[in-house]
Design a protein around this motif. Sequence first.
Motif, mmCIF file in Angstrom:
data_model
loop_
_atom_site.group_PDB
_atom_site.id
_atom_site.type_symbol
_atom_site.label_atom_id
_atom_site.label_comp_id
_atom_site.label_asym_id
_atom_site.label_seq_id
_atom_site.Cartn_x
_atom_site.Cartn_y
_atom_site.Cartn_z
ATOM 1 N N LEU A 140 0.848 -1.184 0.000
ATOM 2 C CA LEU A 140 0.000 0.000 0.000
ATOM 3 C C LEU A 140 0.891 1.244 0.000
ATOM 4 O O LEU A 140 2.092 1.158 0.292
ATOM 5 N N PRO A 141 0.331 2.415 -0.276
ATOM 6 C CA PRO A 141 1.133 3.640 -0.154
ATOM 7 C C PRO A 141 1.592 3.850 1.288
ATOM 8 O O PRO A 141 0.929 3.412 2.234
ATOM 9 N N GLU A 142 2.694 4.540 1.479
ATOM 10 C CA GLU A 142 3.186 4.793 2.832
ATOM 11 C C GLU A 142 2.231 5.692 3.613
ATOM 12 O O GLU A 142 2.162 5.614 4.837
ATOM 13 N N THR A 143 1.517 6.554 2.884
ATOM 14 C CA THR A 143 0.478 7.373 3.497
ATOM 15 C C THR A 143 -0.864 6.951 2.906
ATOM 16 O O THR A 143 -1.084 7.059 1.706
ATOM 17 N N LEU A 144 -1.757 6.464 3.747
ATOM 18 C CA LEU A 144 -3.059 5.963 3.306
ATOM 19 C C LEU A 144 -4.140 6.939 3.751
ATOM 20 O O LEU A 144 -4.211 7.309 4.919
ATOM 21 N N GLN A 145 -4.975 7.367 2.799
ATOM 22 C CA GLN A 145 -6.075 8.281 3.111
ATOM 23 C C GLN A 145 -7.348 7.783 2.443
ATOM 24 O O GLN A 145 -7.340 7.387 1.275
#
Length: 347
Positions: A140-145
């Motif tokens: 997943l992306p390092e920052t999940l929103q």
Amino acid sequence: MAQPPWRSVLARARYALTQHQSRALILFYHGVEEVQSDPWRLHLPPARFAEQLAVIKQYATVLRLDELVRGLQTKTGKLPHRSIVVTFDDGYANNLTHALPLLKQHGVPATIFVASGYLGSEREFWSDELERLLLSPNRLPETLQLRINGHSPVWKLGVAAEYKAEESAQHRAWNAWQAATPSARHQVYRDLYQEMQPLPFGEQRRVLDELRAQLETAVPTRPLQRFLTADELRTLAQDELIEIGSHTVTHPLLPQLPVTEQEREICVSRRTLEEITERPVTSLAYPYGRYTAKTAEIARAAGMHCACAAEGTVAQTRTDLFRLPRCPVQDWDGEQFERMLTWWFRH
């Protein structure tokens, strides 16, 4: 200081009364299948389920749910000693492929509460899909929103953005009741579960779609954790050991819905299941075990004979038929399981 003689007489009388009072234990299961991860302990390996069925047959008198209801409705409410009822929630396909053969082998009847809106779905139950997307090996992306219920929470995954197979295996035993979370992934799972549980069915799926779109590696679906098809439900219902009950249409938190929506969830589910099975559907299990007095009234008005919650106690002579308590079963071996049965009956 010695107790007055009348106190010991009363104590013995009370004990004798509790020993002879009719009690029944309603157990509830979900899936019977080997799974890689099970945060809420809802799935049981087939071998373990067979072990527990053997204990039930040796330890107790097994009743159908409708037999229990009739027994509690009599003037005396008399039930066989150590009465046990077996139930399942949701409507997993493995109830047919894995659970039914074992139920038949041991001669144990069961009620299967089916969420009719999931029948034939190619997607897993929302919390199973959430677990698969977050706790299976992937990136997943390092920052999940994500956009959830009018706000957009952000999680910093850092090194947990890439979740490797060895990490997934290492954390397989984690359950969501534990205070600690072994990785940022597990914290995201816990946060999202709490955020998503009260959401409407369509919104739960939208959030999952948004999460899936951010995966950098695909995570295959799990055929044995799918739901029953209409044909499979019909096959289950034709077996003499099986009673089909309602688990609403979309498995919502009923107390959070307006009365009209609660009525639709209960009535439409009952009608759909009866049309498919050509059998009467007269029992309901409240999703997540949650209900209000109004929910119980709706179930009664809808023609149900009883409704089950999940309160971890035994049913007794004066138990309200629309507040039947049930006890959740986990992956216990035969000895542990027998100890739990004894504890439930005593407490």
